[in-house]
Write a protein that holds these residues in place. Structure first.
Motif, PDB file in Angstrom:
ATOM      1  N   ASP A 162       0.857  -1.286  -0.035  1.00 30.62           N
ATOM      2  CA  ASP A 162      -0.009   0.129   0.084  1.00 30.62           C
ATOM      3  C   ASP A 162       0.878   1.244   0.076  1.00 30.62           C
ATOM      4  N   SER A 163       0.277   2.383  -0.416  1.00 31.81           N
ATOM      5  CA  SER A 163       1.134   3.670  -0.083  1.00 31.81           C
ATOM      6  C   SER A 163       0.257   4.885   0.122  1.00 31.81           C
ATOM      7  N   TRP A 164       0.723   5.935   0.662  1.00 32.51           N
ATOM      8  CA  TRP A 164      -0.206   6.940   0.734  1.00 32.51           C
ATOM      9  C   TRP A 164       0.805   8.002   0.881  1.00 32.51           C
ATOM     10  N   TYR A 165       0.201   9.489   0.891  1.00 33.17           N
ATOM     11  CA  TYR A 165       0.827  10.559   0.331  1.00 33.17           C
ATOM     12  C   TYR A 165       0.926  11.591   2.008  1.00 33.17           C
ATOM     13  N   ASP A 166       2.310  11.855   2.299  1.00 32.15           N
ATOM     14  CA  ASP A 166       2.297  12.564   3.236  1.00 32.15           C
ATOM     15  C   ASP A 166       2.976  13.859   2.945  1.00 32.15           C
ATOM     16  N   PRO A 167       2.417  14.942   3.460  1.00 27.50           N
ATOM     17  CA  PRO A 167       2.744  16.259   2.774  1.00 27.50           C
ATOM     18  C   PRO A 167       4.238  16.744   3.167  1.00 27.50           C
ATOM     19  N   TYR A 168       4.851  16.113   4.380  1.00 23.35           N
ATOM     20  CA  TYR A 168       6.231  16.231   4.482  1.00 23.35           C
ATOM     21  C   TYR A 168       7.202  15.076   3.914  1.00 23.35           C
ATOM     22  N   LEU A 169       6.897  13.972   3.912  1.00 25.40           N
ATOM     23  CA  LEU A 169       7.752  12.859   3.626  1.00 25.40           C
ATOM     24  C   LEU A 169       7.578  12.576   2.209  1.00 25.40           C
ATOM     25  N   GLY A 170       6.600  13.286   1.530  1.00 28.35           N
ATOM     26  CA  GLY A 170       6.399  12.718   0.107  1.00 28.35           C
ATOM     27  C   GLY A 170       5.412  11.382   0.212  1.00 28.35           C
ATOM     28  N   VAL A 171       5.973  10.276  -0.734  1.00 22.90           N
ATOM     29  CA  VAL A 171       4.997   9.296  -0.689  1.00 22.90           C
ATOM     30  C   VAL A 171       5.475   8.187   0.547  1.00 22.90           C
ATOM     31  N   VAL A 172       4.713   7.595   1.334  1.00 20.75           N
ATOM     32  CA  VAL A 172       5.164   6.518   2.402  1.00 20.75           C
ATOM     33  C   VAL A 172       4.665   5.129   1.659  1.00 20.75           C
ATOM     34  N   VAL A 173       5.353   4.312   1.792  1.00 18.31           N
ATOM     35  CA  VAL A 173       5.251   3.138   0.935  1.00 18.31           C
ATOM     36  C   VAL A 173       5.186   1.828   2.240  1.00 18.31           C
ATOM     37  N   LEU A 174       3.960   1.223   2.214  1.00 18.52           N
ATOM     38  CA  LEU A 174       4.013  -0.154   3.117  1.00 18.52           C
ATOM     39  C   LEU A 174       4.408  -1.338   2.561  1.00 18.52           C
ATOM     40  N   VAL A 175       5.355  -2.024   3.023  1.00 16.14           N
ATOM     41  CA  VAL A 175       5.949  -3.222   2.443  1.00 16.14           C
ATOM     42  C   VAL A 175       6.025  -4.470   3.420  1.00 16.14           C
ATOM     43  N   ARG A 176       5.767  -5.522   2.748  1.00 20.73           N
ATOM     44  CA  ARG A 176       5.730  -6.766   3.430  1.00 20.73           C
ATOM     45  C   ARG A 176       7.251  -7.348   3.084  1.00 20.73           C
ATOM     46  N   ILE A 177       8.206  -7.617   3.836  1.00 27.11           N
ATOM     47  CA  ILE A 177       9.513  -8.268   3.534  1.00 27.11           C
ATOM     48  C   ILE A 177       9.263  -9.809   3.454  1.00 27.11           C
ATOM     49  N   ILE A 178       9.822 -10.227   2.381  1.00 31.49           N
ATOM     50  CA  ILE A 178       9.744 -11.771   1.946  1.00 31.49           C
ATOM     51  C   ILE A 178      11.018 -12.353   2.413  1.00 31.49           C
ATOM     52  N   ASP A 179      11.965 -12.029   1.652  1.00 30.04           N
ATOM     53  CA  ASP A 179      13.432 -12.395   2.020  1.00 30.04           C
ATOM     54  C   ASP A 179      14.239 -10.925   2.233  1.00 30.04           C
ATOM     55  N   GLY A 180      15.412 -11.502   3.282  1.00 28.40           N
ATOM     56  CA  GLY A 180      16.266 -10.331   3.207  1.00 28.40           C
ATOM     57  C   GLY A 180      16.004  -9.359   4.210  1.00 28.40           C
ATOM     58  N   VAL A 181      16.781  -8.167   4.327  1.00 33.35           N
ATOM     59  CA  VAL A 181      16.507  -7.200   5.239  1.00 33.35           C
ATOM     60  C   VAL A 181      16.531  -5.850   4.675  1.00 33.35           C
ATOM     61  N   LEU A 182      15.652  -4.885   5.156  1.00 31.67           N
ATOM     62  CA  LEU A 182      15.564  -3.897   4.373  1.00 31.67           C
ATOM     63  C   LEU A 182      15.985  -2.707   5.772  1.00 31.67           C
ATOM     64  N   LYS A 183      17.176  -2.031   5.404  1.00 28.64           N
ATOM     65  CA  LYS A 183      17.818  -0.942   6.602  1.00 28.64           C
ATOM     66  C   LYS A 183      17.805   0.388   5.830  1.00 28.64           C
ATOM     67  N   LYS A 184      17.826   1.462   6.721  1.00 25.11           N
ATOM     68  CA  LYS A 184      17.833   2.886   6.608  1.00 25.11           C
ATOM     69  C   LYS A 184      19.148   3.187   5.744  1.00 25.11           C
ATOM     70  N   GLY A 185      19.119   3.958   4.697  1.00 25.94           N
ATOM     71  CA  GLY A 185      20.304   4.127   4.007  1.00 25.94           C
ATOM     72  C   GLY A 185      20.643   3.439   2.611  1.00 25.94           C
ATOM     73  N   MET A 186      19.523   2.141   2.695  1.00 21.82           N
ATOM     74  CA  MET A 186      20.043   1.453   1.741  1.00 21.82           C
ATOM     75  C   MET A 186      19.462   1.867   0.281  1.00 21.82           C
ATOM     76  N   ARG A 187      20.044   1.518  -0.930  1.00 25.61           N
ATOM     77  CA  ARG A 187      19.475   1.829  -2.190  1.00 25.61           C
ATOM     78  C   ARG A 187      18.599   0.784  -2.741  1.00 25.61           C
ATOM     79  N   ILE A 188      17.522   1.104  -2.702  1.00 26.68           N
ATOM     80  CA  ILE A 188      16.530  -0.041  -3.604  1.00 26.68           C
ATOM     81  C   ILE A 188      15.988   0.337  -4.699  1.00 26.68           C
ATOM     82  N   ARG A 189      15.372  -0.676  -5.606  1.00 27.74           N
ATOM     83  CA  ARG A 189      14.794  -0.584  -6.773  1.00 27.74           C
ATOM     84  C   ARG A 189      13.421  -1.091  -6.788  1.00 27.74           C
ATOM     85  N   MET A 190      12.830  -0.301  -7.424  1.00 27.26           N
ATOM     86  CA  MET A 190      11.073  -0.975  -7.415  1.00 27.26           C
ATOM     87  C   MET A 190      11.379  -1.475  -9.050  1.00 27.26           C
ATOM     88  N   MET A 191      10.939  -2.804  -8.965  1.00 32.35           N
ATOM     89  CA  MET A 191      11.341  -3.514 -10.205  1.00 32.35           C
ATOM     90  C   MET A 191      10.112  -3.297 -11.294  1.00 32.35           C
TER      91      MET A 191
END
Length: 561
Positions: A162-191
């Motif tokens: 899911d995703s929603w719009y926050d006037p300060y943060l821009g788009v906020v994305v709701l994610v469910r992690i399947i494998d691996g770890v998501l950390k702050k500062g990572m470079r992510i790619r939306m496939m």
């Protein structure tokens, strides 16, 4: 803390329904002494929001099926259970409201087994209001539902839920992690969107937003990454590590198929850009809502919007008006017709105003639905009568205890206006209704236009079945007669099919008493003054414009009685 704390939208609290799925993460110390982390999603139940439900289900391992112990299984309960079974979820039945005097837990357990076919002997009996039985539910989640399996060392693979719009943060994305770890500062790619971002913040909802260092397999959380473009976050996309991407994207979700279409126009044409921005932000928050630009002779620039149902349409319109402070006009809701032309080609018709010339049309096909209605059997007569009135074809009638389950095939355009409201009033609110689209079938359909002061109003043109056209035309004219205020000249309101007028009402003019100054005298004096007034009104009618108030559009289309 307040009641229904997860229903954060003002509209949800007002109507007492859930519109948006909400996630929450709880820490629970179980009876075996271990502390478990539970990731929960609260989903809507109404048939118009099934897209929210299907997305939430695909992000989970198990589901709690909450059934009202006084009402029993409803039609939307069935629809949602089958969705959960399709994605192989473990299901724990829960009976709620057992503190009510009308609750019959044993009857409802038997009904769950009969109608749905899942074992309900170990169903948890609770009362959410008094808090009774809630610890047993948490224990059942820990003991009966499987834990998520994912590999923390593998490449990052996460599902965008899911995703929603926050006037300060821009788009906020709701994610469910399947494998691996998501950390702050990572470079992510939306496939899917093929866009790369740097993660600014990672966190979980507890229900308030709480930043964390990292999210691991099975966890549901949110991320912000200064995403400015609403279009880049499409629900169901796979998020992966840009440096070490995963090879296979996740299957994603089936795109939702809009069922009802209507035009949304700003009352003031200068608000068009604001409306466009508002729709973009709302589309981000509600992936099942679709829109494209259109223009109308009477209403100017606006959008043609697709919805999953009538409640969805109403909610979106209210959200646009409230959250973005807009004044809107909505046109008649319509469905998609297939028009077969004489040259053998086929076109889809979204807007009745775009219907080609009748000479070029070979035949028209309309969408039919298969509707499942569940209700106590004392209301069955009224429900069958309502379905027959709407050109329905009965397919099946079965009983589970004292509740009847009727299956009807109905043309969607008969359902789209106010079938649901009428069904609720016929059954005193006990009937529940769920449907799916079956196919398009040929029908004897005509386009009916309304002329006000001999000018066609394209916002009120509808496609109807020929047998129903005259009655619909008459009722719409009668309603408009009450809804349009009187003007200084007389206004004819006509319903027409092609060039043939099938119904007419006339709104009388407001008239000044021009003969008031005549005391006695010859009758020809009075007649002269009245003729003069009549000529003035006639001229006024040629140049006069009729203002149709906004509520007239909606009220004229409701089918009464």
């Amino acid at each position: 803390m307040k009641e229904q704390v997860l229903d954060s939208m003002e509209l949800e609290r007002e109507r007492g329904i859930t519109i948006k799925a909400q996630t929450v993460r709880l820490e629970y110390k179980a009876q075996d002494g271990e502390t478990y982390i539970l990731n929960l999603i609260d989903t809507p139940g109404h048939v118009d929001f099934t897209y929210e439900v299907s997305r939430s289900l695909s992000a989970c391992e198990g589901a709690l099926l909450v059934v009202d112990a006084s009402q029993g299984v409803e039609a939307q309960t069935l629809a949602n259970v089958y969705q959960a079974i399709d994605v192989d979820l473990e299901i724990v039945p829960v009976l709620n409201k057992i503190d009510l005097p009308a609750a019959e837990p044993d009857r409802v357990k038997a009904q769950i087994e009969d109608v749905i076919g899942i074992d309900a002997t170990e169903a948890v009996e609770i009362s959410a209001k008094t808090g009774m039985g809630v610890p047993e539910v948490l224990e059942a989640i820990v003991t009966k539902l499987p834990a998520p399996d994912g590999d923390a060392d593998a490449a990052l693979k996460a599902l965008l839920v899911d995703s929603w719009y926050d006037p300060y943060l821009g788009v906020v994305v709701l994610v469910r992690i399947i494998d691996g770890v998501l950390k702050k500062g990572m470079r992510i790619r939306m496939m899917g969107a093929d866009a790369v971002y740097t993660v600014d913040q990672v966190g979980v909802s507890t229900p308030k937003k709480t930043p964390v260092d990292a999210l691991g397999p099975g966890e549901i959380g949110y991320l912000t990454a200064q995403i400015k473009e609403v279009a880049d976050t499409s629900v169901g996309d796979t998020i992966t590590d840009d440096r070490r991407p995963t090879t296979e994207p996740l299957p994603g979700f089936k795109p939702s198929v809009p069922v009802v279409f209507c035009g949304i126009f700003p009352v003031d044409a200068n608000d068009f850009e604001d409306l466009r921005a508002a729709m973009g932000k709302l589309r981000l928050n509600d992936a099942s809502f679709e829109f494209e630009m259109e223009t109308s002779a009477a209403l100017g620039f606006g959008f043609r919007c697709g919805f999953l149902g009538l409640l969805h349409l109403e909610i979106i319109r209210e959200r646009l008006e409230r959250e973005f402070n807009l004044d809107l006009i909505t046109t008649a809701p319509s469905v998609v017709y297939d028009i077969h032309l004489t040259d053998g080609s086929k076109i889809e018709l979204h807007n009745p105003a775009d219907l080609p010339d009748p000479v070029r049309i070979d035949h028209m096909e309309e969408p039919w639905i298969k509707a499942t209605i569940m209700a106590p059997d004392e209301y069955l007569g009224g429900i069958l009568k309502l379905c027959e009135e709407r050109r329905g074809v009965q397919q099946d009638l079965t009983y589970a205890g004292s509740r009847a389950m009727v299956v009807y095939e109905l043309p969607l355009n008969e359902v789209v206006f106010d079938f649901y409201d009428r069904l609720k009033s016929v059954s005193k609110g006990y009937a529940s209704f769920d449907y799916q689209i079956v196919e398009h079938r040929p029908g004897d359909l005509v386009k009916m236009q309304l002329l006000v002061n001999e000018e066609p109003v394209d916002a009120l043109s509808i496609i109807v079945h020929r047998e129903k056209a005259e009655a619909r035309g008459r009722s719409m004219c009668e309603k408009l007669k009450d809804l349009i205020p009187r003007h200084m000249f007389k206004i004819p309101i006509q319903a027409a099919i092609g060039g043939r007028v099938i119904a007419r009402e006339t709104i009388a003019a407001l008239r000044k008493d021009v003969t008031a100054k005549c005391y006695g005298g010859d009758a020809t004096r009075k007649r002269k003054l009245l003729e003069k007034q009549k000529a003035g009104k006639k001229k006024m009618r040629q140049f006069g414009r009729v203002e149709i108030p906004q509520e007239a559009f909606i009220k004229a289309l409701k089918i009464d009685g």
